[in-house]
Enzyme design. Structure first.
Site, PDB file in Angstrom:
ATOM      1  N   ASP A  60     -35.034  -1.824  -6.754  1.00  0.00           N
ATOM      2  CA  ASP A  60     -34.576  -2.644  -7.929  1.00  0.00           C
ATOM      3  C   ASP A  60     -34.246  -4.056  -7.478  1.00  0.00           C
ATOM      4  O   ASP A  60     -34.327  -4.587  -6.415  1.00  0.00           O
ATOM      5  CB  ASP A  60     -33.405  -2.075  -8.530  1.00  0.00           C
ATOM      6  CG  ASP A  60     -33.126  -1.954  -9.825  1.00  0.00           C
ATOM      7  OD1 ASP A  60     -33.627  -3.199 -10.599  1.00  0.00           O
ATOM      8  OD2 ASP A  60     -32.359  -1.114 -10.436  1.00  0.00           O
ATOM      9  N   ASP A  67     -35.627  -1.494 -19.046  1.00  0.00           N
ATOM     10  CA  ASP A  67     -34.451  -0.481 -18.947  1.00  0.00           C
ATOM     11  C   ASP A  67     -34.116   0.163 -20.246  1.00  0.00           C
ATOM     12  O   ASP A  67     -33.101   0.920 -20.306  1.00  0.00           O
ATOM     13  CB  ASP A  67     -33.257  -1.367 -18.476  1.00  0.00           C
ATOM     14  CG  ASP A  67     -33.230  -1.481 -17.154  1.00  0.00           C
ATOM     15  OD1 ASP A  67     -33.909  -0.599 -16.091  1.00  0.00           O
ATOM     16  OD2 ASP A  67     -32.408  -2.229 -16.452  1.00  0.00           O
TER      17      ASP A  67
END
Length: 694
Positions: free
Chosen positions: A441, A498
């Site tokens: 990430d 997301d």
């Protein structure tokens, strides 16, 4: 003296021409030309007239337009010497290196001590031109801007299609009209970014998804880019891509752009999309075991967030396996004292409060179920509340008083000791535990952008991949904030967004299909009530949206009712039954007469089979569905079509369209011209039509 260079592929020809040993210009880029074409005649015919208010000779729109040649637009190179004086090179031919599919042209300005190289490669199997530029200097200099080889833009294009976005809203297409002057787009966040995906498509007038001519570009760089689309006063147009302006921090003598991928299509936007999909799939991606099918993915983030409990995680893993999952990914919260997002980034040691016996009990349980184990990491970042920051505050990128992002800062990857520390942390985890997957990430933009930072992350990923070739890596940056062909040289999957809202996902996936194949594009079945939008969708809709790409789940399986679990299990099994051919299929966007319908077709590489997804986004303006025309079929062949989920018809579908009750046999010509009559569909539903060539 005239010079010509030519690259030919099955569906395109590129011709460069130069006079008096100056930098060449693209005099032709488009459909294949006969081998007998006279390049000298084409160069002469390419010359434009002169009229009032102009110079006596038109400055060439070369592959690196030069201010020294009185070029009236944006130059391809802007640099300064150590005293800050602007250098205006006047390059002349030095040498060429040519092969069947590649070309390297070298030019020099001996007075300024500069050497410029332009590289071109044409990959016939994917219909892709790959281009990049290099600059060498005998003395250190300051580089403000270096463009990859510059292309002319088509005169018959009236708009340009770019892609902007935001967190949970990536890959949004924008149609921007051509007009005199510069349209400049720049990503200065230190990553390729949600805001400005480094891609551009130039459709000619009348081009659609399936028809017409279009030109596509993608700049494969993860550190921020600049794009310039300029229409000169004389009407010529140029396209430039390069690193974000002033990305090089300080003086240097050697510079190189990233790869610029360029494609011509005579099959509409889909021709660009399939070229990018194929090139990434066949020439950039490398999988640990390419022969293995893409495993169905489970990620626990939206099930538990930071609330890690071993018993609950084992239960979730068991339930995920029963639904069809083949990989379990433990997300954020397993390290340091990470109870929320305010601390512990940089402290990549197991949290003994949550895992007193380390990760072994969970890893052993997951692998005993026959699933792979994956782990979330964010190595480039650090929290001020961490042992690492307290020990090494000097490792931070940017000023000490910078604004935080997600309560974190960025480590300076230009420092070798930082890369060594991160490598040691991650490699220790990979050596200690049976980990086959990393979700990597990147949750904040950089306080400053620097080429060295991007080169540092590429080097770290490459080092880890060399040491642990069995480990697959996903690129995630708050979702789709770092997706490009540069990072995908080291990663095998991208987390597209997301947002697990199935309706938003449909739009995002549709935009990304112009560049990304399905096997690299992660798509998950989210919770019943989406955590980022609050909307509720039927499991059938959520499952079929995820099954269109690399399928996964990211909900708490303990919330599922029996009927939801059955639907998810069935759709997951459909994905497994078809994933081998879908992995190499082309994603084709369909032209729909109804704006409430989003149509896609995935066509096997040999044309033997396909699947159509007709996504009813909203209520239609008319009473009944309009026909949905297919594409890229053999017009002479016959096909058998079956409505895979015909039992999902609502009670408002009261008629008897053929596909609702039986299979259809028809020619490719009919399917592409007349199209399919599908049953009435409720908003938030998808028809799935499977087809086979007879």
């Amino acid at each position: 003296m005239s010079q010509f260079w030519r690259l030919d592929g099955p569906v395109q020809t590129l011709i460069l021409s130069a006079e008096q040993e100056r930098l060449p210009q693209v005099i032709y880029w488009g459909p294949p030309l006969p081998a007998s074409e006279d390049c000298a005649a084409l160069a002469a015919a390419h010359a434009m007239d002169i009229t009032g208010g102009m110079l006596d000779t038109n400055p060439e729109l070369s592959i690196c337009p030069e201010a020294s040649q009185s070029f009236p637009g944006q130059p391809g190179l802007i640099c300064r010497d150590v005293q800050g004086r602007v250098l205006r090179p006047n390059f002349r031919f030095a040498q060429e290196l040519t092969q069947d599919i590649s070309l390297c042209l070298t030019y020099a300005d001996k007075d300024l001590g500069l050497t410029y190289e332009a590289h071109f490669e044409l990959t016939a199997s994917s219909n892709m031109l790959t281009c990049w530029s290099c600059l060498e200097a005998t003395q250190p200099l300051i580089l403000n801007w270096l463009a990859a080889p510059v292309f002319p833009a088509p005169q018959l294009s009236d708009t340009m299609m770019s892609f902007s976005g935001r967190w949970i809203g990536e890959f949004q297409p924008n149609s921007i009209p051509w007009r005199p002057g510069i349209h400049k787009r720049e990503s200065r966040t230190g990553r390729s970014g949600h805001e400005h995906f480094p891609g551009l498509i130039l459709p000619e007038v009348g081009a659609r998804n399936t028809t017409g001519r279009a030109y596509g570009f993608h700049y494969g760089w993860s550190g921020g880019h600049q794009m310039i689309a300029e229409e000169l006063p004389d009407g010529r147009r140029q396209i430039q891509f390069g690193h974000a302006c002033d990305s090089h921090n300080g003086l240097a003598q050697s510079f190189e752009t990233a790869k610029l991928y360029a494609v011509f299509s005579d099959k509409g936007l889909n021709g660009c999309g399939t070229a990018f999909q194929r090139h990434l799939r066949e020439h950039i991606l490398t999988f640990p075991k390419a022969s293995l099918p893409r495993p169905v993915h489970y990620n626990c983030w939206e099930a538990i967030y930071f609330d890690h409990d071993l018993g609950s995680l084992k239960d979730i893993a068991t339930r995920a396996k029963k639904l069809g999952a083949e990989r379990f990914v433990l997300d954020d919260g397993w390290f340091g004292r990470r109870d929320d997002d305010s601390s512990s980034l940089g402290d990549w040691q197991i949290d003994p409060r949550k895992y007193p016996n380390g990760l072994d009990p969970l890893v052993d349980h997951v692998t005993s179920l026959g699933m792979q184990f994956g782990l979330w990491v964010e190595p480039e970042m650090v929290n001020p509340d961490s042992n690492l920051f307290r020990a090494h505050p000097d490792w931070i990128l940017g000023p000490k008083d910078q604004l935080l992002g997600r309560q974190q800062m960025v480590l300076d990857l230009a420092r070798m000791e930082v890369i060594t520390y991160l490598y040691d942390c991650v490699s220790t985890l990979l050596e200690t535990y049976n980990i086959s997957y990393l979700k990597w990430d990147h949750n904040r933009i950089l306080p400053l952008f620097d080429v060295a930072q991007t080169e540092g992350i590429y080097a770290l990923l490459a080092r880890l991949r060399a040491a642990f070739p069995h480990v697959e890596i996903e690129s995630c940056a708050s979702g789709g904030g770092r997706i490009d062909f540069g990072v995908l040289q080291q990663c095998q999957r991208v987390w597209l967004s997301d947002s697990n809202d199935a309706l938003e996902r449909s739009h995002i996936q549709h935009g990304a299909a112009l560049f990304l194949p399905s096997l690299v594009t992660g798509s998950h079945v989210g919770p019943r009530r989406c955590h980022t939008s609050g909307r509720v969708f039927d499991m059938r809709y959520r499952a079929w949206v995820a099954a269109q790409r690399h399928m996964g789940f990211e909900m708490d399986p303990r919330e599922l009712e029996a009927q939801e679990a059955q639907v998810l299990t069935e759709v997951t099994q459909w994905y497994k039954d078809n994933r081998d051919w879908l992995a190499t299929a082309d994603i084709l966007r369909l032209d729909t007469a109804d704006p409430s319908v989003l149509g896609e077709m995935q066509l096997a590489v040999d044309g033997s089979r396909f699947v159509v997804f007709s996504n009813q986004l909203d209520s239609a303006q008319q009473i009944l569905p309009r026909p949905l025309c297919l594409t890229e079929l053999d017009p002479e062949a016959r096909y058998m079509l079956r409505l895979r989920n015909r039992d999902e018809a609502s009670n408002l579908s009261r008629g008897a369209p053929l596909l609702k009750s039986q299979d259809l046999q028809a020619s490719g010509a009919w399917l592409m011209t007349h199209g399919l009559h599908l049953p009435y569909a409720m908003p938030g539903s998808i028809w799935v039509v499977e087809g086979r060539k007879l």
